[in-house]
Design an enzyme around this catalytic site. Structure first.
Site, PDB file in Angstrom:
ATOM      1  N   THR A  38       0.833  -1.203   0.000  1.00  0.00           N
ATOM      2  CA  THR A  38       0.000   0.000   0.000  1.00  0.00           C
ATOM      3  C   THR A  38       0.869   1.254   0.000  1.00  0.00           C
ATOM      4  O   THR A  38       0.403   2.319  -0.348  1.00  0.00           O
ATOM      5  CB  THR A  38      -0.921   0.029   1.238  1.00  0.00           C
ATOM      6  OG1 THR A  38      -0.152  -0.317   2.391  1.00  0.00           O
ATOM      7  CG2 THR A  38      -2.055  -0.971   1.100  1.00  0.00           C
ATOM      8  N   ASN A  87       1.281 -12.555   1.803  1.00  0.00           N
ATOM      9  CA  ASN A  87       2.029 -12.146   2.995  1.00  0.00           C
ATOM     10  C   ASN A  87       1.389 -10.948   3.689  1.00  0.00           C
ATOM     11  O   ASN A  87       1.587 -10.752   4.884  1.00  0.00           O
ATOM     12  CB  ASN A  87       3.470 -11.821   2.578  1.00  0.00           C
ATOM     13  CG  ASN A  87       4.196 -11.024   3.628  1.00  0.00           C
ATOM     14  OD1 ASN A  87       4.611 -11.564   4.653  1.00  0.00           O
ATOM     15  ND2 ASN A  87       4.323  -9.717   3.415  1.00  0.00           N
ATOM     16  N   SER A 139       0.946 -17.428  11.043  1.00  0.00           N
ATOM     17  CA  SER A 139       1.679 -16.994  12.232  1.00  0.00           C
ATOM     18  C   SER A 139       1.587 -18.073  13.298  1.00  0.00           C
ATOM     19  O   SER A 139       0.605 -18.820  13.348  1.00  0.00           O
ATOM     20  CB  SER A 139       1.069 -15.705  12.783  1.00  0.00           C
ATOM     21  OG  SER A 139       1.544 -15.463  14.098  1.00  0.00           O
ATOM     22  N   TYR A 152      -6.592 -11.363  14.788  1.00  0.00           N
ATOM     23  CA  TYR A 152      -5.382 -11.740  14.044  1.00  0.00           C
ATOM     24  C   TYR A 152      -5.184 -13.256  14.069  1.00  0.00           C
ATOM     25  O   TYR A 152      -4.943 -13.887  13.024  1.00  0.00           O
ATOM     26  CB  TYR A 152      -4.177 -11.030  14.672  1.00  0.00           C
ATOM     27  CG  TYR A 152      -2.873 -11.225  13.953  1.00  0.00           C
ATOM     28  CD1 TYR A 152      -2.611 -10.558  12.752  1.00  0.00           C
ATOM     29  CD2 TYR A 152      -1.889 -12.066  14.468  1.00  0.00           C
ATOM     30  CE1 TYR A 152      -1.402 -10.728  12.095  1.00  0.00           C
ATOM     31  CE2 TYR A 152      -0.674 -12.240  13.812  1.00  0.00           C
ATOM     32  CZ  TYR A 152      -0.438 -11.571  12.630  1.00  0.00           C
ATOM     33  OH  TYR A 152       0.761 -11.745  11.979  1.00  0.00           O
ATOM     34  N   ALA A 153      -5.317 -13.859  15.255  1.00  0.00           N
ATOM     35  CA  ALA A 153      -5.121 -15.308  15.376  1.00  0.00           C
ATOM     36  C   ALA A 153      -6.166 -16.071  14.569  1.00  0.00           C
ATOM     37  O   ALA A 153      -5.855 -17.078  13.919  1.00  0.00           O
ATOM     38  CB  ALA A 153      -5.169 -15.724  16.842  1.00  0.00           C
ATOM     39  N   ALA A 154      -7.406 -15.573  14.577  1.00  0.00           N
ATOM     40  CA  ALA A 154      -8.460 -16.233  13.791  1.00  0.00           C
ATOM     41  C   ALA A 154      -8.139 -16.168  12.304  1.00  0.00           C
ATOM     42  O   ALA A 154      -8.307 -17.143  11.570  1.00  0.00           O
ATOM     43  CB  ALA A 154      -9.814 -15.580  14.071  1.00  0.00           C
ATOM     44  N   SER A 155      -7.654 -15.013  11.855  1.00  0.00           N
ATOM     45  CA  SER A 155      -7.329 -14.874  10.429  1.00  0.00           C
ATOM     46  C   SER A 155      -6.187 -15.798  10.047  1.00  0.00           C
ATOM     47  O   SER A 155      -6.186 -16.395   8.965  1.00  0.00           O
ATOM     48  CB  SER A 155      -6.991 -13.420  10.088  1.00  0.00           C
ATOM     49  OG  SER A 155      -5.729 -13.044  10.620  1.00  0.00           O
ATOM     50  N   LYS A 156      -5.214 -15.941  10.931  1.00  0.00           N
ATOM     51  CA  LYS A 156      -4.043 -16.770  10.617  1.00  0.00           C
ATOM     52  C   LYS A 156      -4.373 -18.260  10.707  1.00  0.00           C
ATOM     53  O   LYS A 156      -3.870 -19.064   9.924  1.00  0.00           O
ATOM     54  CB  LYS A 156      -2.884 -16.408  11.553  1.00  0.00           C
ATOM     55  CG  LYS A 156      -2.357 -14.978  11.337  1.00  0.00           C
ATOM     56  CD  LYS A 156      -1.900 -14.760   9.901  1.00  0.00           C
ATOM     57  CE  LYS A 156      -1.178 -13.442   9.686  1.00  0.00           C
ATOM     58  NZ  LYS A 156      -0.739 -13.270   8.289  1.00  0.00           N
ATOM     59  N   ILE A 185       9.759 -12.415  14.933  1.00  0.00           N
ATOM     60  CA  ILE A 185      10.715 -11.991  13.910  1.00  0.00           C
ATOM     61  C   ILE A 185      11.005 -10.508  14.119  1.00  0.00           C
ATOM     62  O   ILE A 185      10.086  -9.730  14.412  1.00  0.00           O
ATOM     63  CB  ILE A 185      10.111 -12.201  12.494  1.00  0.00           C
ATOM     64  CG1 ILE A 185       9.675 -13.656  12.285  1.00  0.00           C
ATOM     65  CG2 ILE A 185      11.089 -11.757  11.403  1.00  0.00           C
ATOM     66  CD1 ILE A 185      10.767 -14.689  12.427  1.00  0.00           C
TER      67      ILE A 185
END
Lengths: 245, 77
Positions: A38, A87, A139, A152-156, A185
């Site tokens: 973006t 990514n 992740s 975030y965890a649900a999406s990953k 990281i």
């Protein structure tokens, strides 16, 4: 080994630390690389650094029409889409009790739904050519969970389920679908942690340090290569041993 | 045989790698020609491209035989 000459690759989120490293690594192996992001300026800088065999393809992944257009633009610019690396990702952290619907939806839209749409678009050409490599960057928290990151965890975790299902659908067509799951990281996402947080974190990592973006990129290069043809539906954990799954 | 029929059969032969003689109008993609569900999706995509038609999902579901494909394309292209 792992030669990607003559292959074409699209990396989303290439303006970020991990995405940029993935783009550099695929390019170094000989691939023609499309850089999505973006932040146009960051993409232009990376493109200038890489020189030839590179195309800049900015798009807003939370806009469905823009995602479809990105797939078309990438095929037009690169000539084909042999390797797709989903990514791009963002976080909107917060405890569930305080999380707004919008924070949930934005994270799901960009991290999961855009990846689904790009997979669907890339597959058409890949099925015809009987070759494709899809690598989804998930992740560690998609597997272990993490307080403050339900969205975030649900999406990953969703990306892992998507990859396993899609891998079964298209395996017979020479297309593999895998995930790389980074642990902690060194990147903009972890720079925001304070020393106390970092200290606690490192005590849980057997290797005793954070990982580098290059170590994630190397895993992607492997999964994108011809040599990884027999690996599909897998999640490659690159986390210094902090979770052994 | 119409031009559409010939082109449809050519696509089926090429895509499924079956003998031309087996691709009769009444042949079912799945039962007679060994196609799997992904093959049928790919065939519909190939028909769309060859004939520049759009085959909506509900119509695609009804295209089970070579004749079904020829009839749909003849009516809609």
């Amino acid at each position: 080994m792992f030669d990607l000459s003559g292959k074409t690759a699209l990396v989303t989120g290439a303006s970020g630390g991990i995405g940029g490293a993935i783009a550099r690594a695929l390019h170094a192996q000989g691939a023609v690389v499309g850089l999505h992001g973006t932040r146009r300026e960051a993409l232009d800088t990376l493109a200038a650094e890489l020189g030839e065999r590179v195309h800049v393809l900015p798009a807003n992944l939370s806009d469905p029409a823009a995602v479809e257009q990105l797939a078309k633009d990438a095929e037009a610019a690169l000539g084909s889409l042999d390797i797709l690396v989903n990514n791009a990702g963002l976080t909107r952290d917060g405890l569930v009790l305080r999380m707004k619907d919008e924070d949930w939806q934005t994270v799901l839209d960009v991290n999961l739904t855009a990846a689904f749409r790009l997979c669907r678009a890339a597959l058409k050409g890949q099925m015809k050519r009987r070759f494709g490599r899809i690598v989804n960057i998930t992740s560690i928290v998609g597997v272990t969970g993490n307080p403050g990151q339900v969205n975030y965890a649900a999406s990953k975790a969703g990306l892992i389920g998507l990859s396993k299902s899609l891998a079964q659908e298209v395996a017979s067509r020479g297309i593999t679908v895998n995930c790389v799951a980074p642990g902690f990281i060194t990147s903009a996402m972890t720079d925001v942690l304070n020393d106390d947080q970092k200290g606690k974190l490192l005590s849980g990592i057997p290797v005793g340090r954070m990982g580098s973006v290059e170590e994630i990129a190397a895993a992607v290069v492997y999964l994108a290569s011809a040599e990884a043809a027999y690996v599909t539906g897998q999640t490659l954990h690159v986390n210094g041993g902090m979770a052994m799954i | 045989m119409s031009d559409v029929a010939e082109r449809v059969k050519k696509i089926v032969v090429e895509h499924l790698g079956v003998e031309e003689s087996k691709v009769t109008e009444n042949a079912s993609f799945i039962d007679d020609l060994g196609a799997d569900s992904l093959d049928t999706v790919e065939l519909v995509m190939a028909f769309e491209e060859e004939f520049s038609v759009e085959i909506p999902d509900d119509a695609a579901e009804k295209i089970l035989t070579v004749k079904d494909a020829i009839d749909f394309i003849s009516k809609n292209s």
